[in-house]
Motif scaffolding. Structure first.
Motif, mmCIF file in Angstrom:
data_model
loop_
_atom_site.group_PDB
_atom_site.id
_atom_site.type_symbol
_atom_site.label_atom_id
_atom_site.label_comp_id
_atom_site.label_asym_id
_atom_site.label_seq_id
_atom_site.Cartn_x
_atom_site.Cartn_y
_atom_site.Cartn_z
ATOM 1 N N GLY A 9 0.801 -1.179 -0.105
ATOM 2 C CA GLY A 9 0.017 0.021 0.020
ATOM 3 C C GLY A 9 0.942 1.251 0.174
ATOM 4 N N GLY A 10 0.028 2.372 -0.085
ATOM 5 C CA GLY A 10 1.037 3.702 -0.369
ATOM 6 C C GLY A 10 0.127 4.874 -1.036
ATOM 7 N N SER A 11 0.777 5.822 -1.017
ATOM 8 C CA SER A 11 -0.095 7.005 -1.539
ATOM 9 C C SER A 11 0.373 7.368 -3.142
ATOM 10 N N VAL A 12 -0.605 7.338 -3.789
ATOM 11 C CA VAL A 12 -0.258 7.736 -5.318
ATOM 12 C C VAL A 12 -1.227 8.826 -5.706
ATOM 13 N N GLN A 13 -1.198 9.350 -6.725
ATOM 14 C CA GLN A 13 -2.024 10.333 -7.522
ATOM 15 C C GLN A 13 -2.803 9.588 -8.360
ATOM 16 N N ALA A 14 -3.878 10.293 -8.589
ATOM 17 C CA ALA A 14 -4.869 9.563 -9.481
ATOM 18 C C ALA A 14 -4.583 9.195 -10.668
ATOM 19 N N GLY A 15 -4.871 8.209 -11.367
ATOM 20 C CA GLY A 15 -4.342 7.730 -12.629
ATOM 21 C C GLY A 15 -2.942 6.780 -12.249
ATOM 22 N N GLY A 16 -2.555 6.748 -11.293
ATOM 23 C CA GLY A 16 -1.484 5.632 -10.946
ATOM 24 C C GLY A 16 -1.870 4.300 -10.610
ATOM 25 N N SER A 17 -0.802 3.440 -10.084
ATOM 26 C CA SER A 17 -1.015 2.109 -9.814
ATOM 27 C C SER A 17 -0.339 1.858 -8.770
ATOM 28 N N LEU A 18 -0.476 0.602 -8.187
ATOM 29 C CA LEU A 18 -0.113 -0.124 -7.062
ATOM 30 C C LEU A 18 -0.244 -1.490 -7.217
#
Length: 123
Positions: A9-18
């Motif tokens: 898990g983590g913090s991403v911007q919209a449009g990103g992937s994890l």
């Protein structure tokens, strides 16, 4: 006792992937799934996999964006998430132990749960 340990898990911007991972200590039944719970909302099933057949099912809200898979050699369950949006922000849980694997099922049908991994998507 079956132990499930999530990570990724983590913090991403919209449009990103994890990609979330869940390491399983031992066999916990053929049906494994990912659930999520956002603050103030009910827990919801996201994706399920029948580890015997490879069959999968997804919540409508994530179809085409998320993919559940398994690596038996590593005793690991994955959730690949793409095109993330703020609505995907939640604590994500790995779960196992359900007796059948028809559809996502309810949370109370699963017996084993991990501690969760937080996913935060900013706009």
């Amino acid at each position: 006792q079956v132990l499930l340990v999530e990570s990724g898990g983590g913090s991403v911007q919209a449009g990103g992937s994890l990609r979330l991972s869940c390491v399983v200590s031992r066999y916990g039944g053929r049906c494994m799934a990912w659930f999520r719970q956002a603050p103030g909302k009910e827990r919801e099933g996201v994706a399920v996999i029948d580890t015997a057949t490879g069959g999968t099912d997804y919540a409508d809200s994530v179809k085409g964006r998320f993919s559940i898979s398994q690596d038996n050699a590593k005793n690991t369950l994955y959730l690949q998430m793409a095109s993330l949006g703020p609505e995907d922000t939640a604590m994500y849980y790995c779960t196992a132990g359900r007796k059948d694997c028809n559809g996502l099922g309810r949370g109370d049908e699963y017996y084993y749960w991990g501690q969760g991994t937080q996913v935060t998507v900013s706009s």
